[in-house]
Design a protein around this motif. Structure first.
Motif, mmCIF file in Angstrom:
data_model
loop_
_atom_site.group_PDB
_atom_site.id
_atom_site.type_symbol
_atom_site.label_atom_id
_atom_site.label_comp_id
_atom_site.label_asym_id
_atom_site.label_seq_id
_atom_site.Cartn_x
_atom_site.Cartn_y
_atom_site.Cartn_z
ATOM 1 N N SER A 7 41.044 34.354 22.882
ATOM 2 C CA SER A 7 41.385 35.216 21.758
ATOM 3 C C SER A 7 42.423 34.506 20.897
ATOM 4 C CB SER A 7 41.917 36.567 22.235
ATOM 5 O OG SER A 7 43.096 36.394 22.989
ATOM 6 N N GLY A 8 42.622 35.046 19.699
ATOM 7 C CA GLY A 8 43.670 34.529 18.821
ATOM 8 C C GLY A 8 43.182 33.707 17.649
ATOM 9 N N GLY A 9 41.924 33.379 17.631
ATOM 10 C CA GLY A 9 41.412 32.601 16.516
ATOM 11 C C GLY A 9 41.308 33.446 15.251
ATOM 12 N N GLU A 10 41.592 32.820 14.117
ATOM 13 C CA GLU A 10 41.484 33.510 12.835
ATOM 14 C C GLU A 10 41.542 32.504 11.701
ATOM 15 O OE1 GLU A 10 45.197 35.883 13.517
ATOM 16 O OE2 GLU A 10 45.667 35.160 11.497
ATOM 17 N N LEU A 11 41.513 33.010 10.483
ATOM 18 C CA LEU A 11 41.639 32.189 9.291
ATOM 19 C C LEU A 11 43.123 32.000 8.970
ATOM 20 C CD1 LEU A 11 40.486 30.830 6.703
ATOM 21 C CD2 LEU A 11 40.493 33.111 5.657
ATOM 22 N N VAL A 12 43.520 30.755 8.765
ATOM 23 C CA VAL A 12 44.924 30.453 8.477
ATOM 24 C C VAL A 12 44.982 29.337 7.441
ATOM 25 C CG1 VAL A 12 45.095 28.769 10.348
ATOM 26 C CG2 VAL A 12 47.155 29.923 9.542
ATOM 27 N N GLN A 13 46.048 29.319 6.658
ATOM 28 C CA GLN A 13 46.205 28.266 5.656
ATOM 29 C C GLN A 13 46.714 26.982 6.296
ATOM 30 O OE1 GLN A 13 48.717 29.831 2.512
ATOM 31 N NE2 GLN A 13 46.928 30.483 1.342
ATOM 32 N N ALA A 14 46.396 25.879 5.672
ATOM 33 C CA ALA A 14 46.890 24.587 6.145
ATOM 34 C C ALA A 14 48.412 24.616 6.222
ATOM 35 C CB ALA A 14 46.431 23.476 5.208
ATOM 36 N N GLY A 15 48.941 24.041 7.284
ATOM 37 C CA GLY A 15 50.378 24.049 7.523
ATOM 38 C C GLY A 15 50.841 25.224 8.358
ATOM 39 N N THR A 91 39.628 22.966 11.993
ATOM 40 C CA THR A 91 38.645 24.045 11.975
ATOM 41 C C THR A 91 37.547 23.793 13.000
ATOM 42 O OG1 THR A 91 39.035 24.580 9.648
ATOM 43 C CG2 THR A 91 36.888 25.199 10.573
ATOM 44 N N ALA A 92 37.354 24.765 13.884
ATOM 45 C CA ALA A 92 36.378 24.611 14.963
ATOM 46 C C ALA A 92 36.343 25.890 15.791
ATOM 47 C CB ALA A 92 36.747 23.433 15.864
ATOM 48 N N VAL A 93 35.363 25.961 16.672
ATOM 49 C CA VAL A 93 35.387 26.965 17.729
ATOM 50 C C VAL A 93 36.151 26.345 18.893
ATOM 51 C CG1 VAL A 93 34.050 28.366 19.325
ATOM 52 C CG2 VAL A 93 33.201 27.965 16.989
ATOM 53 N N TYR A 94 37.144 27.070 19.385
ATOM 54 C CA TYR A 94 37.983 26.577 20.463
ATOM 55 C C TYR A 94 37.579 27.256 21.766
ATOM 56 C CZ TYR A 94 41.013 24.028 17.307
ATOM 57 O OH TYR A 94 41.508 23.117 16.397
ATOM 58 N N TYR A 95 37.401 26.435 22.793
ATOM 59 C CA TYR A 95 36.964 26.905 24.102
ATOM 60 C C TYR A 95 38.013 26.573 25.155
ATOM 61 C CZ TYR A 95 32.323 26.904 21.930
ATOM 62 O OH TYR A 95 31.247 27.116 21.103
ATOM 63 N N GLN A 122 36.943 31.383 17.077
ATOM 64 C CA GLN A 122 36.851 30.612 15.837
ATOM 65 C C GLN A 122 38.220 30.449 15.186
ATOM 66 O OE1 GLN A 122 34.006 29.181 14.122
ATOM 67 N NE2 GLN A 122 35.671 28.251 12.938
ATOM 68 N N VAL A 123 38.547 29.212 14.877
ATOM 69 C CA VAL A 123 39.749 28.896 14.104
ATOM 70 C C VAL A 123 39.307 28.243 12.806
ATOM 71 C CG1 VAL A 123 41.830 27.481 13.984
ATOM 72 C CG2 VAL A 123 41.225 28.631 16.124
ATOM 73 N N THR A 124 39.730 28.820 11.696
ATOM 74 C CA THR A 124 39.382 28.270 10.391
ATOM 75 C C THR A 124 40.672 28.002 9.625
ATOM 76 O OG1 THR A 124 37.311 29.519 10.349
ATOM 77 C CG2 THR A 124 38.092 28.606 8.260
ATOM 78 N N VAL A 125 40.847 26.759 9.188
ATOM 79 C CA VAL A 125 42.042 26.361 8.451
ATOM 80 C C VAL A 125 41.627 26.045 7.020
ATOM 81 C CG1 VAL A 125 44.015 24.820 8.354
ATOM 82 C CG2 VAL A 125 42.997 25.408 10.566
ATOM 83 N N SER A 126 42.159 26.814 6.089
ATOM 84 C CA SER A 126 41.814 26.609 4.680
ATOM 85 C C SER A 126 42.804 25.659 4.024
ATOM 86 C CB SER A 126 41.805 27.946 3.948
ATOM 87 O OG SER A 126 43.094 28.511 3.944
#
Length: 127
Positions: A7-15, A91-95, A122-126
């Motif tokens: 758990s804990g994956g989400e969309l986050v900005q670079a940095g 950015t990736a799916v983390y296992y 899923q972790v997505t870094v914009s």
């Protein structure tokens, strides 16, 4: 047998920062070496970090060393991945994964060294 739930994956900005958690079922969590891997679209799954059963030894890939920290709480049967200074290439799916056979440290980065896997987060870094 052990079940792993990330758990804990989400969309986050670079940095920015994120902390992933992986909760394990079963009574033998403290005996497992735990690892984190990730898989970006179109790429192979790759090693990120690992931690020994006691937490005294940690291992990191070159791409995340100095930015990510793996830790564990055996009383809670949970392993964490603190991710700082995130980059779009993170950015990736983390296992998370568990090694039930205490394989040598030289094999920490191998997918085949782990016996149990979670479903991923899923972790997505914009940028």
């Amino acid at each position: 047998q052990v079940q792993l739930v990330e758990s804990g994956g989400e969309l986050v900005q670079a940095g920015g920062s994120l902390r992933l958690s992986c909760a394990a079922s079963g009574r033998t969590f403290s005996r497992y070496i735990m690892g984190w891997f990730r898989q970006a679209p179109g790429k192979e799954r790759e090693f990120v970090a690992a931690i020994s059963w006691s937490g005294s030894n940690t291992y990191y890939s070159a791409s995340v060393k100095g930015r990510f920290t793996i830790s564990r709480d055996n009383a809670k049967s949970t392993v964490y991945l603190q991710m700082n200074s995130l980059k779009p290439e993170d950015t990736a799916v983390y296992y998370c994964a568990a090694d039930a056979d205490a394989r040598p440290a030289t094999q920490r980065a191998r997918l085949s060294s782990y016996d149990y896997w979670g479903q991923g987060t899923q972790v997505t870094v914009s940028s």
